[in-house]
Design a protein around this motif. Structure first.
Motif, short mmCIF file in Angstrom:
data_model
loop_
_atom_site.label_atom_id
_atom_site.label_comp_id
_atom_site.label_asym_id
_atom_site.label_seq_id
_atom_site.Cartn_x
_atom_site.Cartn_y
_atom_site.Cartn_z
N SER A 173 0.81 -1.22 0.00
CA SER A 173 0.00 0.00 0.00
C SER A 173 0.84 1.27 0.00
O SER A 173 1.81 1.40 0.76
CB SER A 173 -0.90 0.00 1.24
OG SER A 173 -1.58 1.23 1.34
N HIS A 223 -0.11 3.85 1.24
CA HIS A 223 -0.31 4.46 2.57
C HIS A 223 0.93 4.26 3.45
O HIS A 223 1.25 5.12 4.26
CB HIS A 223 -1.52 3.83 3.27
CG HIS A 223 -2.84 4.26 2.72
ND1 HIS A 223 -3.38 5.51 2.96
CD2 HIS A 223 -3.73 3.62 1.92
CE1 HIS A 223 -4.55 5.61 2.35
NE2 HIS A 223 -4.79 4.49 1.70
N ALA A 252 -0.43 8.18 0.03
CA ALA A 252 -1.84 7.98 -0.33
C ALA A 252 -2.75 8.68 0.66
O ALA A 252 -2.36 8.97 1.79
CB ALA A 252 -2.15 6.49 -0.37
N ASP A 308 -7.02 8.56 1.77
CA ASP A 308 -8.43 8.16 1.65
C ASP A 308 -9.25 9.32 2.19
O ASP A 308 -8.98 9.82 3.29
CB ASP A 308 -8.73 6.93 2.52
CG ASP A 308 -8.01 5.68 2.05
OD1 ASP A 308 -7.54 5.67 0.90
OD2 ASP A 308 -7.94 4.71 2.84
N GLU A 362 -13.55 3.48 -3.56
CA GLU A 362 -13.73 2.40 -2.60
C GLU A 362 -15.18 2.42 -2.13
O GLU A 362 -15.96 3.27 -2.53
CB GLU A 362 -12.78 2.60 -1.41
CG GLU A 362 -11.32 2.75 -1.83
CD GLU A 362 -10.46 1.55 -1.49
OE1 GLU A 362 -11.01 0.47 -1.18
OE2 GLU A 362 -9.23 1.68 -1.54
N HIS A 416 -9.77 6.79 -2.71
CA HIS A 416 -8.33 6.64 -2.44
C HIS A 416 -7.57 7.27 -3.59
O HIS A 416 -7.88 7.01 -4.76
CB HIS A 416 -8.00 5.14 -2.34
CG HIS A 416 -6.53 4.82 -2.44
ND1 HIS A 416 -5.77 4.41 -1.36
CD2 HIS A 416 -5.67 4.83 -3.50
CE1 HIS A 416 -4.51 4.19 -1.76
NE2 HIS A 416 -4.43 4.44 -3.05
#
Ligand SMILES: [Zn+2]
Length: 171
Positions: free
Chosen positions: A98, A100, A105, A107, A136, A141
């Motif tokens: 990921s 993240h 990233a 969300d 999502e 995202h």
């Protein structure tokens, strides 16, 4: 008396540290605190403190999110998740690779602009250079490419935690 004094000083110091972290603006509309906050980390007592590389990446993400905010008619953006340490990412069932985990990233939702699908479609139609855009189940995202890698400009939809990724942004 001496003990009371010591006990009083400690919380004030830690309070100031929390305060300065919370109010550290990466960009005019995004703080380091919201880009590193994790409910799961708080609940499970996991460390989600970013190192210098991640912090620099989060600044890139915040700058990127300012472009998205402008695109979305300057409506307020609510960040659900930015940086996730490997521990935190594992605890939330995130993919091991990921973005993240690199602080690359975000969300988010933007209810004042529209539902996540409307937000994702607006970004898809724009010239904003994302690496990944994923609609999502309940949020959007966006991911940036790691330094030195080209942005794939990949758009995907994931309808539930169990669903496979579908190509494109699907209502
Ligand atoms: Zn994400």
């Amino acid at each position: 008396m001496q003990n009371v004094g010591r006990m009083n000083r400690a919380p004030i110091t830690s309070g100031n540290l929390i305060w300065s972290r919370r109010t550290l603006n990466l960009t005019p509309h995004f703080t380091l605190e919201e880009m590193t906050f994790s409910e799961v980390a708080a609940r499970l007592g996991l460390d989600n403190t970013p190192g210098p590389t991640v912090t620099a990446n989060l600044k890139l993400v915040a700058t990127f999110m300012e472009k998205i905010r402008t695109l979305l008619c300057d409506k307020p953006i609510v960040v659900h998740s930015g940086y996730r340490s490997a521990e935190v990412n594992g605890a939330v069932g995130g993919v091991a690779t990921s973005a993240h985990c690199h602080g690359l990233a975000c969300d988010f939702v933007c209810p004042a602009f529209g539902a996540p699908v409307e937000v994702a479609l607006a970004i898809l139609k724009s010239d904003i250079g994302y690496d990944q855009l994923i609609l999502e189940y309940g949020w959007v995202h966006v991911g940036l490419a790691q330094e030195g890698l080209l942005s794939r400009r990949e758009a995907l939809t994931k309808r539930s935690p169990w669903a496979a990724y579908e190509t494109g942004i699907k209502a």
